[in-house]
Design a protein around this motif. Structure first.
Motif, PDB file in Angstrom:
ATOM      1  N   ILE A 175       0.859  -1.178   0.000  1.00  0.00           N
ATOM      2  CA  ILE A 175       0.000   0.000   0.000  1.00  0.00           C
ATOM      3  C   ILE A 175       0.897   1.231   0.000  1.00  0.00           C
ATOM      4  O   ILE A 175       1.732   1.391   0.895  1.00  0.00           O
ATOM      5  CB  ILE A 175      -0.955   0.010   1.210  1.00  0.00           C
ATOM      6  N   GLU A 176       0.734   2.068  -1.013  1.00  0.00           N
ATOM      7  CA  GLU A 176       1.489   3.315  -1.097  1.00  0.00           C
ATOM      8  C   GLU A 176       0.798   4.343  -0.197  1.00  0.00           C
ATOM      9  O   GLU A 176      -0.422   4.484  -0.238  1.00  0.00           O
ATOM     10  CB  GLU A 176       1.510   3.854  -2.520  1.00  0.00           C
ATOM     11  N   VAL A 177       1.587   5.060   0.589  1.00  0.00           N
ATOM     12  CA  VAL A 177       1.055   6.130   1.425  1.00  0.00           C
ATOM     13  C   VAL A 177       1.813   7.403   1.055  1.00  0.00           C
ATOM     14  O   VAL A 177       3.037   7.463   1.187  1.00  0.00           O
ATOM     15  CB  VAL A 177       1.224   5.831   2.929  1.00  0.00           C
ATOM     16  N   LEU A 178       1.078   8.390   0.564  1.00  0.00           N
ATOM     17  CA  LEU A 178       1.671   9.638   0.115  1.00  0.00           C
ATOM     18  C   LEU A 178       1.142  10.767   0.990  1.00  0.00           C
ATOM     19  O   LEU A 178      -0.072  10.944   1.100  1.00  0.00           O
ATOM     20  CB  LEU A 178       1.306   9.907  -1.347  1.00  0.00           C
ATOM     21  N   MET A 229      -4.098   2.726  10.698  1.00  0.00           N
ATOM     22  CA  MET A 229      -4.859   2.240   9.541  1.00  0.00           C
ATOM     23  C   MET A 229      -4.270   0.941   8.979  1.00  0.00           C
ATOM     24  O   MET A 229      -5.017   0.074   8.518  1.00  0.00           O
ATOM     25  CB  MET A 229      -4.858   3.279   8.413  1.00  0.00           C
ATOM     26  N   LEU A 230      -2.947   0.797   9.009  1.00  0.00           N
ATOM     27  CA  LEU A 230      -2.312  -0.267   8.226  1.00  0.00           C
ATOM     28  C   LEU A 230      -1.523  -1.306   9.019  1.00  0.00           C
ATOM     29  O   LEU A 230      -1.177  -2.354   8.460  1.00  0.00           O
ATOM     30  CB  LEU A 230      -1.395   0.361   7.176  1.00  0.00           C
ATOM     31  N   ASP A 231      -1.222  -1.053  10.281  1.00  0.00           N
ATOM     32  CA  ASP A 231      -0.376  -1.971  11.048  1.00  0.00           C
ATOM     33  C   ASP A 231      -0.874  -3.414  11.078  1.00  0.00           C
ATOM     34  O   ASP A 231      -0.076  -4.341  11.089  1.00  0.00           O
ATOM     35  CB  ASP A 231      -0.212  -1.491  12.486  1.00  0.00           C
ATOM     36  N   TYR A 232      -2.149  -3.621  11.127  1.00  0.00           N
ATOM     37  CA  TYR A 232      -2.672  -4.972  11.293  1.00  0.00           C
ATOM     38  C   TYR A 232      -3.111  -5.624   9.998  1.00  0.00           C
ATOM     39  O   TYR A 232      -3.791  -6.641  10.001  1.00  0.00           O
ATOM     40  CB  TYR A 232      -3.819  -4.975  12.316  1.00  0.00           C
ATOM     41  N   LYS A 233      -2.707  -5.060   8.878  1.00  0.00           N
ATOM     42  CA  LYS A 233      -2.988  -5.693   7.588  1.00  0.00           C
ATOM     43  C   LYS A 233      -2.015  -6.857   7.431  1.00  0.00           C
ATOM     44  O   LYS A 233      -0.799  -6.653   7.391  1.00  0.00           O
ATOM     45  CB  LYS A 233      -2.792  -4.707   6.433  1.00  0.00           C
ATOM     46  N   PRO A 234      -2.527  -8.077   7.333  1.00  0.00           N
ATOM     47  CA  PRO A 234      -1.605  -9.220   7.209  1.00  0.00           C
ATOM     48  C   PRO A 234      -0.929  -9.254   5.849  1.00  0.00           C
ATOM     49  O   PRO A 234      -1.521  -8.888   4.837  1.00  0.00           O
ATOM     50  CB  PRO A 234      -2.538 -10.428   7.391  1.00  0.00           C
ATOM     51  N   ASP A 235       0.325  -9.670   5.872  1.00  0.00           N
ATOM     52  CA  ASP A 235       1.107  -9.890   4.651  1.00  0.00           C
ATOM     53  C   ASP A 235       1.127  -8.665   3.736  1.00  0.00           C
ATOM     54  O   ASP A 235       1.034  -8.776   2.525  1.00  0.00           O
ATOM     55  CB  ASP A 235       0.580 -11.123   3.909  1.00  0.00           C
TER      56      ASP A 235
END
Length: 161
Positions: free
Chosen positions: A68-71, A97-103
């Motif tokens: 996931i790109e974060v700008l 928002m993104l820490d717990y997204k697996p893989d």
């Protein structure tokens, strides 16, 4: 004193989320874009790892199934001491928002913008300008992001297509 940051979500689609970041006294701090690349992460996604001299072979231990790109398009100097509290809150929002997204991997890229580069649209009639503005920022960052065209009708829903 703790700075209060508001994240005003302007676009929420399958692959793109776009936020206006607002500080105290309604000061625009910048814009935050999340883009789900829907592909395996690559070394080229993380400038810090590239600058550290990491090789493609070494990166394979860090690679994940999705990136996931974060700008963050910032009106302020993110290294300025007086803005560190606000910047830490922005980083915390992204991590939340993104820490717990697996893989999944993500890397926050920073892009300074000038105060005259602001979102201007007539609420509630010109939602298409939100999409145009987000697309212009993505192009400025040299990213190929398919920002959906948001209409007034679509904006009333939690997510837009």
């Amino acid at each position: 004193m703790i700075a209060i940051i508001t994240f005003q979500r302007l676009i929420a689609s399958q692959n793109v989320e776009f936020y206006r970041v607002i500080g105290k006294d309604f000061e625009d701090l910048g814009y935050l874009m999340f883009h789900d690349a829907r592909r395996k992460s690559r070394l080229s996604d993380n400038q810090v790892l590239i600058e550290s001299g990491m090789t493609e072979e070494e990166f394979q231990d860090y690679a994940r199934a999705n990136h996931i790109e974060v700008l963050f398009f910032s009106y302020f100097d993110t290294e300025a001491e007086e803005k560190q509290q606000e910047f830490r809150q922005i980083l915390g929002f992204v991590d939340g928002m993104l820490d717990y997204k697996p893989d999944t991997t993500y890397f926050i890229e920073l892009f300074p913008i000038e105060e005259d580069e602001e979102l201007a649209f007539s609420y509630p009639n010109e939602f298409e300008k939100v999409s145009e503005f987000a697309q212009n920022l993505a192009a400025r960052a040299e990213r190929s992001v398919a920002v959906p065209i948001i209409t007034r009708e679509a904006f009333k829903y939690l997510t837009q297509r």
